[in-house]
Design a protein around this motif. Sequence first.
Motif, PDB file in Angstrom:
ATOM      1  N   LEU A 191      58.261  16.370  39.059  1.00 39.36           N
ATOM      2  CA  LEU A 191      57.399  16.823  40.110  1.00 39.36           C
ATOM      3  C   LEU A 191      57.660  17.881  40.560  1.00 39.36           C
ATOM      4  CD1 LEU A 191      54.205  15.686  41.134  1.00 39.36           C
ATOM      5  CD2 LEU A 191      56.022  14.257  42.485  1.00 39.36           C
ATOM      6  N   LEU A 192      58.619  17.728  40.980  1.00 43.49           N
ATOM      7  CA  LEU A 192      58.708  19.146  42.304  1.00 43.49           C
ATOM      8  C   LEU A 192      59.090  20.149  41.515  1.00 43.49           C
ATOM      9  CD1 LEU A 192      61.415  16.747  44.525  1.00 43.49           C
ATOM     10  CD2 LEU A 192      59.651  17.983  45.170  1.00 43.49           C
ATOM     11  N   VAL A 193      59.660  20.817  40.513  1.00 44.73           N
ATOM     12  CA  VAL A 193      59.351  21.764  39.954  1.00 44.73           C
ATOM     13  C   VAL A 193      58.185  21.648  39.573  1.00 44.73           C
ATOM     14  CG1 VAL A 193      60.444  22.624  37.317  1.00 44.73           C
ATOM     15  CG2 VAL A 193      61.838  21.637  38.568  1.00 44.73           C
ATOM     16  N   GLU A 194      57.603  20.981  38.184  1.00 43.39           N
ATOM     17  CA  GLU A 194      55.558  21.918  39.040  1.00 43.39           C
ATOM     18  C   GLU A 194      55.203  22.185  39.369  1.00 43.39           C
ATOM     19  OE1 GLU A 194      53.955  22.373  35.968  1.00 43.39           O
ATOM     20  OE2 GLU A 194      56.120  21.364  34.776  1.00 43.39           O
ATOM     21  N   LEU A 195      55.554  21.402  41.199  1.00 43.87           N
ATOM     22  CA  LEU A 195      54.663  22.104  41.961  1.00 43.87           C
ATOM     23  C   LEU A 195      55.542  23.093  42.820  1.00 43.87           C
ATOM     24  CD1 LEU A 195      54.393  18.091  44.082  1.00 43.87           C
ATOM     25  CD2 LEU A 195      52.073  19.614  43.163  1.00 43.87           C
ATOM     26  N   GLY A 196      56.684  23.101  42.847  1.00 46.94           N
ATOM     27  CA  GLY A 196      58.176  23.993  43.523  1.00 46.94           C
ATOM     28  C   GLY A 196      56.865  25.843  42.772  1.00 46.94           C
ATOM     29  N   SER A 197      56.807  25.295  41.110  1.00 44.90           N
ATOM     30  CA  SER A 197      56.622  25.949  40.263  1.00 44.90           C
ATOM     31  C   SER A 197      54.704  26.347  40.125  1.00 44.90           C
ATOM     32  CB  SER A 197      56.586  26.474  38.840  1.00 44.90           C
ATOM     33  OG  SER A 197      57.929  25.798  38.679  1.00 44.90           O
ATOM     34  N   LYS A 198      54.262  26.002  40.395  1.00 40.26           N
ATOM     35  CA  LYS A 198      52.809  25.761  41.121  1.00 40.26           C
ATOM     36  C   LYS A 198      52.474  27.148  42.681  1.00 40.26           C
ATOM     37  CE  LYS A 198      50.630  24.057  37.594  1.00 40.26           C
ATOM     38  NZ  LYS A 198      50.624  24.630  36.954  1.00 40.26           N
ATOM     39  N   ARG A 199      53.308  26.642  43.761  1.00 40.49           N
ATOM     40  CA  ARG A 199      53.458  27.722  44.509  1.00 40.49           C
ATOM     41  C   ARG A 199      53.823  29.378  44.188  1.00 40.49           C
ATOM     42  NH1 ARG A 199      50.797  24.797  48.600  1.00 40.49           N
ATOM     43  NH2 ARG A 199      50.906  22.849  48.719  1.00 40.49           N
ATOM     44  N   LEU A 200      54.942  28.868  43.706  1.00 37.63           N
ATOM     45  CA  LEU A 200      55.521  30.434  43.242  1.00 37.63           C
ATOM     46  C   LEU A 200      54.543  30.680  42.121  1.00 37.63           C
ATOM     47  CD1 LEU A 200      58.872  30.218  42.469  1.00 37.63           C
ATOM     48  CD2 LEU A 200      58.270  31.902  43.822  1.00 37.63           C
ATOM     49  N   VAL A 201      53.976  30.634  41.452  1.00 37.55           N
ATOM     50  CA  VAL A 201      52.828  31.464  40.020  1.00 37.55           C
ATOM     51  C   VAL A 201      51.524  31.312  41.369  1.00 37.55           C
ATOM     52  CG1 VAL A 201      51.490  30.545  37.936  1.00 37.55           C
ATOM     53  CG2 VAL A 201      53.869  30.312  38.361  1.00 37.55           C
ATOM     54  N   GLY A 202      51.248  30.820  42.360  1.00 36.29           N
ATOM     55  CA  GLY A 202      49.589  31.384  42.872  1.00 36.29           C
ATOM     56  C   GLY A 202      49.859  32.929  43.200  1.00 36.29           C
ATOM     57  N   GLY A 203      50.814  33.072  44.189  1.00 35.55           N
ATOM     58  CA  GLY A 203      51.123  34.505  44.150  1.00 35.55           C
ATOM     59  C   GLY A 203      51.472  35.804  43.281  1.00 35.55           C
ATOM     60  N   PHE A 204      51.311  35.403  42.209  1.00 36.53           N
ATOM     61  CA  PHE A 204      51.330  36.745  41.638  1.00 36.53           C
ATOM     62  C   PHE A 204      50.102  37.491  40.574  1.00 36.53           C
ATOM     63  CE2 PHE A 204      55.326  33.816  39.260  1.00 36.53           C
ATOM     64  CZ  PHE A 204      56.228  34.228  40.956  1.00 36.53           C
ATOM     65  N   ALA A 205      49.033  36.494  40.735  1.00 35.65           N
ATOM     66  CA  ALA A 205      48.210  37.207  40.620  1.00 35.65           C
ATOM     67  C   ALA A 205      47.448  38.570  41.587  1.00 35.65           C
ATOM     68  CB  ALA A 205      46.982  36.284  39.958  1.00 35.65           C
ATOM     69  N   ASP A 206      48.338  38.342  42.495  1.00 33.14           N
ATOM     70  CA  ASP A 206      48.056  39.603  44.238  1.00 33.14           C
ATOM     71  C   ASP A 206      49.564  40.137  44.152  1.00 33.14           C
ATOM     72  OD1 ASP A 206      45.156  38.128  44.485  1.00 33.14           O
ATOM     73  OD2 ASP A 206      46.725  36.839  46.029  1.00 33.14           O
ATOM     74  N   ARG A 207      50.147  40.169  42.968  1.00 35.97           N
ATOM     75  CA  ARG A 207      51.111  40.639  43.107  1.00 35.97           C
ATOM     76  C   ARG A 207      51.995  40.055  44.414  1.00 35.97           C
ATOM     77  NH1 ARG A 207      51.645  40.775  37.798  1.00 35.97           N
ATOM     78  NH2 ARG A 207      53.596  42.389  38.147  1.00 35.97           N
ATOM     79  N   LYS A 208      52.411  39.022  44.998  1.00 35.55           N
ATOM     80  CA  LYS A 208      52.640  38.281  46.240  1.00 35.55           C
ATOM     81  C   LYS A 208      54.588  37.989  45.654  1.00 35.55           C
ATOM     82  CE  LYS A 208      49.369  38.645  49.332  1.00 35.55           C
ATOM     83  NZ  LYS A 208      48.968  37.621  49.961  1.00 35.55           N
ATOM     84  N   VAL A 209      55.286  38.069  46.241  1.00 31.34           N
ATOM     85  CA  VAL A 209      56.469  37.831  45.575  1.00 31.34           C
ATOM     86  C   VAL A 209      57.232  36.726  47.282  1.00 31.34           C
ATOM     87  CG1 VAL A 209      59.355  38.011  45.035  1.00 31.34           C
ATOM     88  CG2 VAL A 209      56.674  39.302  43.939  1.00 31.34           C
ATOM     89  N   ARG A 210      57.524  37.462  48.441  1.00 31.04           N
ATOM     90  CA  ARG A 210      58.129  37.500  49.531  1.00 31.04           C
ATOM     91  C   ARG A 210      57.421  35.506  49.965  1.00 31.04           C
ATOM     92  NH1 ARG A 210      59.579  42.395  52.836  1.00 31.04           N
ATOM     93  NH2 ARG A 210      60.713  42.938  51.346  1.00 31.04           N
ATOM     94  N   GLN A 211      55.963  35.672  50.287  1.00 34.17           N
ATOM     95  CA  GLN A 211      54.765  34.450  50.156  1.00 34.17           C
ATOM     96  C   GLN A 211      55.183  32.836  49.551  1.00 34.17           C
ATOM     97  OE1 GLN A 211      54.542  33.695  54.017  1.00 34.17           O
ATOM     98  NE2 GLN A 211      53.490  31.319  53.015  1.00 34.17           N
ATOM     99  N   PRO A 212      54.345  33.628  48.431  1.00 28.78           N
ATOM    100  CA  PRO A 212      54.909  32.433  47.587  1.00 28.78           C
ATOM    101  C   PRO A 212      56.454  31.181  47.789  1.00 28.78           C
ATOM    102  CG  PRO A 212      53.876  33.795  46.576  1.00 28.78           C
ATOM    103  CD  PRO A 212      54.378  35.145  47.794  1.00 28.78           C
ATOM    104  N   ALA A 213      57.609  32.750  47.777  1.00 28.72           N
ATOM    105  CA  ALA A 213      58.920  32.041  47.130  1.00 28.72           C
ATOM    106  C   ALA A 213      59.643  31.086  48.496  1.00 28.72           C
ATOM    107  CB  ALA A 213      59.831  33.654  47.610  1.00 28.72           C
TER     108      ALA A 213
END
Length: 154
Positions: free
Chosen positions: A100-122
């Motif tokens: 569950l934690l890996v899925e939730l954390g991954s979703k947070r990271l992936v959320g910014g990729f479409a906008d080419r964001k890295v720092r905030q999602p990390a």
Amino acid sequence: MSLLDASMNAIHLGFAGLWVGSVVFLTVAVLPLARDGAFDAAPLETVTSRLQWISRISALALFASGGHLAGTRYTVDSLTGSAPGYLVLTMLALWFLLALLVELGSKRLVGGFADRKVRQPAREARPYFLAASLVGVLLFLDAGLLSVPTAIPF
């Protein structure tokens, strides 16, 4: 111990090490660099995607191999009425929590990729992966206690 039991044990340990090791590596090595802006979104997206696949495949492999091992070593009464049984049930709960934690954390990271964001999602994913790493350590402590029944303090 039969060859099947030995194989299931090896599969279980191998996937456990791969899964927890991957989560800890992302937490300790990759996320700090991403928070500092050292990555573009594309490499971090690849790492996150691979972690998700490792997590999902490991969860299935661990459920199958652990189910076999528990089914051959325990009865319902010994799972619910003995210290080793409690450790096995605790391990099962921790594996679900890790997934569950890996899925939730991954979703947070992936959320910014479409906008080419890295720092905030990390930054947003960090608490999930820190918790997942802690759960991984707890899993190995649980497995250590389970591997030496005389060390179980209760």
